[in-house]
Design a protein around this motif. Structure first.
Motif, PDB file in Angstrom:
ATOM      1  N   GLN A  55     -27.796 -18.641  -0.792  1.00 40.95           N
ATOM      2  CA  GLN A  55     -26.419 -18.174  -0.810  1.00 40.95           C
ATOM      3  C   GLN A  55     -25.630 -18.831   0.314  1.00 40.95           C
ATOM      4  O   GLN A  55     -26.170 -19.048   1.410  1.00 40.95           O
ATOM      5  N   PRO A  56     -24.384 -19.180   0.085  1.00 37.35           N
ATOM      6  CA  PRO A  56     -23.584 -19.765   1.162  1.00 37.35           C
ATOM      7  C   PRO A  56     -23.385 -18.768   2.293  1.00 37.35           C
ATOM      8  O   PRO A  56     -23.382 -17.560   2.086  1.00 37.35           O
ATOM      9  N   LYS A  57     -23.271 -19.278   3.470  1.00 38.08           N
ATOM     10  CA  LYS A  57     -23.091 -18.413   4.634  1.00 38.08           C
ATOM     11  C   LYS A  57     -21.742 -17.684   4.559  1.00 38.08           C
ATOM     12  O   LYS A  57     -20.788 -18.198   3.987  1.00 38.08           O
ATOM     13  N   PRO A  58     -21.664 -16.454   5.130  1.00 41.72           N
ATOM     14  CA  PRO A  58     -20.384 -15.738   5.139  1.00 41.72           C
ATOM     15  C   PRO A  58     -19.317 -16.554   5.842  1.00 41.72           C
ATOM     16  O   PRO A  58     -19.594 -17.305   6.781  1.00 41.72           O
ATOM     17  N   GLU A  59     -18.115 -16.382   5.382  1.00 42.59           N
ATOM     18  CA  GLU A  59     -17.025 -17.166   5.950  1.00 42.59           C
ATOM     19  C   GLU A  59     -16.678 -16.725   7.357  1.00 42.59           C
ATOM     20  O   GLU A  59     -15.971 -17.408   8.077  1.00 42.59           O
ATOM     21  N   GLY A  60     -17.214 -15.588   7.783  1.00 39.53           N
ATOM     22  CA  GLY A  60     -16.944 -15.120   9.135  1.00 39.53           C
ATOM     23  C   GLY A  60     -15.755 -14.183   9.177  1.00 39.53           C
ATOM     24  O   GLY A  60     -15.050 -13.983   8.196  1.00 39.53           O
ATOM     25  N   ALA A  61     -15.560 -13.591  10.351  1.00 36.24           N
ATOM     26  CA  ALA A  61     -14.496 -12.601  10.513  1.00 36.24           C
ATOM     27  C   ALA A  61     -13.131 -13.273  10.580  1.00 36.24           C
ATOM     28  O   ALA A  61     -12.959 -14.267  11.280  1.00 36.24           O
ATOM     29  N   PRO A  62     -12.161 -12.743   9.839  1.00 37.14           N
ATOM     30  CA  PRO A  62     -10.808 -13.305   9.908  1.00 37.14           C
ATOM     31  C   PRO A  62     -10.086 -12.811  11.165  1.00 37.14           C
ATOM     32  O   PRO A  62     -10.556 -11.903  11.854  1.00 37.14           O
ATOM     33  N   GLU A  63      -8.973 -13.415  11.459  1.00 35.00           N
ATOM     34  CA  GLU A  63      -8.190 -12.973  12.614  1.00 35.00           C
ATOM     35  C   GLU A  63      -7.629 -11.569  12.400  1.00 35.00           C
ATOM     36  O   GLU A  63      -7.521 -10.782  13.328  1.00 35.00           O
ATOM     37  N   LYS A  64      -7.306 -11.232  11.165  1.00 33.58           N
ATOM     38  CA  LYS A  64      -6.755  -9.926  10.843  1.00 33.58           C
ATOM     39  C   LYS A  64      -7.309  -9.468   9.504  1.00 33.58           C
ATOM     40  O   LYS A  64      -7.212 -10.179   8.508  1.00 33.58           O
ATOM     41  N   TYR A  65      -7.910  -8.273   9.494  1.00 31.82           N
ATOM     42  CA  TYR A  65      -8.436  -7.732   8.244  1.00 31.82           C
ATOM     43  C   TYR A  65      -7.300  -7.117   7.422  1.00 31.82           C
ATOM     44  O   TYR A  65      -6.391  -6.481   7.974  1.00 31.82           O
ATOM     45  N   GLU A  66      -7.367  -7.321   6.126  1.00 30.97           N
ATOM     46  CA  GLU A  66      -6.409  -6.707   5.219  1.00 30.97           C
ATOM     47  C   GLU A  66      -6.975  -5.367   4.745  1.00 30.97           C
ATOM     48  O   GLU A  66      -8.105  -5.302   4.267  1.00 30.97           O
ATOM     49  N   PHE A  67      -6.188  -4.326   4.909  1.00 29.69           N
ATOM     50  CA  PHE A  67      -6.657  -2.990   4.529  1.00 29.69           C
ATOM     51  C   PHE A  67      -5.512  -2.197   3.926  1.00 29.69           C
ATOM     52  O   PHE A  67      -4.455  -2.034   4.548  1.00 29.69           O
ATOM     53  N   THR A  68      -5.699  -1.720   2.713  1.00 27.32           N
ATOM     54  CA  THR A  68      -4.721  -0.880   2.032  1.00 27.32           C
ATOM     55  C   THR A  68      -5.331   0.496   1.824  1.00 27.32           C
ATOM     56  O   THR A  68      -6.272   0.639   1.037  1.00 27.32           O
ATOM     57  N   PRO A  69      -4.855   1.513   2.533  1.00 24.43           N
ATOM     58  CA  PRO A  69      -5.452   2.848   2.404  1.00 24.43           C
ATOM     59  C   PRO A  69      -5.189   3.434   1.023  1.00 24.43           C
ATOM     60  O   PRO A  69      -4.182   3.096   0.373  1.00 24.43           O
ATOM     61  N   PRO A  70      -6.069   4.302   0.548  1.00 29.23           N
ATOM     62  CA  PRO A  70      -5.848   4.963  -0.743  1.00 29.23           C
ATOM     63  C   PRO A  70      -4.584   5.812  -0.713  1.00 29.23           C
ATOM     64  O   PRO A  70      -4.106   6.211   0.356  1.00 29.23           O
ATOM     65  N   GLU A  71      -4.048   6.082  -1.871  1.00 27.46           N
ATOM     66  CA  GLU A  71      -2.833   6.884  -1.965  1.00 27.46           C
ATOM     67  C   GLU A  71      -3.069   8.281  -1.390  1.00 27.46           C
ATOM     68  O   GLU A  71      -4.068   8.934  -1.691  1.00 27.46           O
ATOM     69  N   GLY A  72      -2.146   8.697  -0.531  1.00 28.93           N
ATOM     70  CA  GLY A  72      -2.250  10.012   0.088  1.00 28.93           C
ATOM     71  C   GLY A  72      -3.171  10.054   1.289  1.00 28.93           C
ATOM     72  O   GLY A  72      -3.398  11.129   1.861  1.00 28.93           O
ATOM     73  N   PHE A  73      -3.689   8.907   1.712  1.00 32.02           N
ATOM     74  CA  PHE A  73      -4.615   8.848   2.840  1.00 32.02           C
ATOM     75  C   PHE A  73      -3.856   8.368   4.072  1.00 32.02           C
ATOM     76  O   PHE A  73      -3.309   7.264   4.088  1.00 32.02           O
ATOM     77  N   ASP A  74      -3.804   9.207   5.108  1.00 30.60           N
ATOM     78  CA  ASP A  74      -3.122   8.848   6.346  1.00 30.60           C
ATOM     79  C   ASP A  74      -4.098   8.132   7.271  1.00 30.60           C
ATOM     80  O   ASP A  74      -5.220   8.593   7.500  1.00 30.60           O
TER      81      ASP A  74
END
Length: 222
Positions: A55-74
């Protein structure tokens, strides 16, 4: 005259027979030979490329993770930042971060749902016990006098804040809580009732919790 027989040509021993390959290490640690040289080809620059089936190696950690919380989740931003720092320290790629986060959210949502079910079942048990107490209920609802006595306590001490707290925690269904409010309400009613034929000082008794408790349980210190 003796004639010398021509020398017989014997096979040389410099060439290893093919059967010698059976002596190679089962772990592939053979030293020298064409097989070892062949297996060593491509080890240098080619080591950076994944081989067949790898398997190819992981691309590594990005500078900023993208995260979209579920609806109604604070989301608490400080907590999220700390979580992202840990993920970056672990070298999680964006895809890995998304999978771990999704699993974690689902796990905690499931746990919260189970805890809510436990709390609801417990409160229903309290409610059933209270309605089954003939001193407090007729089997369907609290007796009118119990409601009146509890209302006196709310009006005198806790007000709407106390009502709200008992409702939100479910403690308002607990038989012990209802019984206690009923007893305090009875004492408050007796304290506010007109005293006939008693000296004037007895008509001015206080209505603090200490005063009510003293009238219910007596002054043990005297």
């Amino acid at each position: 005259m003796t004639t010398e027989a021509p020398a017989t040509t014997e096979p040389t021993t410099t060439e290893a027979p093919a059967e010698g390959a059976d002596n190679a290490s089962l772990l592939g640690g053979q030293e020298g030979g064409e097989q070892a040289e062949t297996s060593g080809e491509g080890v240098g620059d080619g080591a950076e490329q994944p081989g067949k089936g790898e398997q190819p190696k992981p691309e590594g950690a990005p500078e900023k993770y993208e995260f979209t919380p579920p609806e109604g989740f604070d989301v608490d931003q400080e907590t999220l930042t700390g979580y992202e720092d840990l993920a970056r320290e672990a070298g999680l790629s964006q895809e890995q971060f998304a999978k771990v986060t999704e699993y974690g959210l689902k796990y905690f949502q499931d746990q919260l749902g189970k805890q809510a079910e436990i709390n609801s079942s417990r409160e229903m048990g309290w409610r059933k016990a209270a309605l089954g107490d003939s001193d407090l209920s007729d089997g369907k609802a609290l007796l009118p006098e119990v409601m009146q006595n509890a209302g006196k306590v709310f009006d005198q001490f806790g007000g709407d804040d106390l009502r709200k707290a008992l409702a939100e925690t479910g403690a308002g269904n607990h038989p012990a809580v209802i019984r206690t409010l009923n007893q305090i309400g009875k004492a408050l009613g007796a304290a506010n009732a007109p005293d006939v034929g008693k000296p004037a000082p007895d008509t001015k008794r206080g209505n603090t919790f200490e005063d009510v408790a003293s009238r219910i349980y007596g002054n043990k210190g005297s």
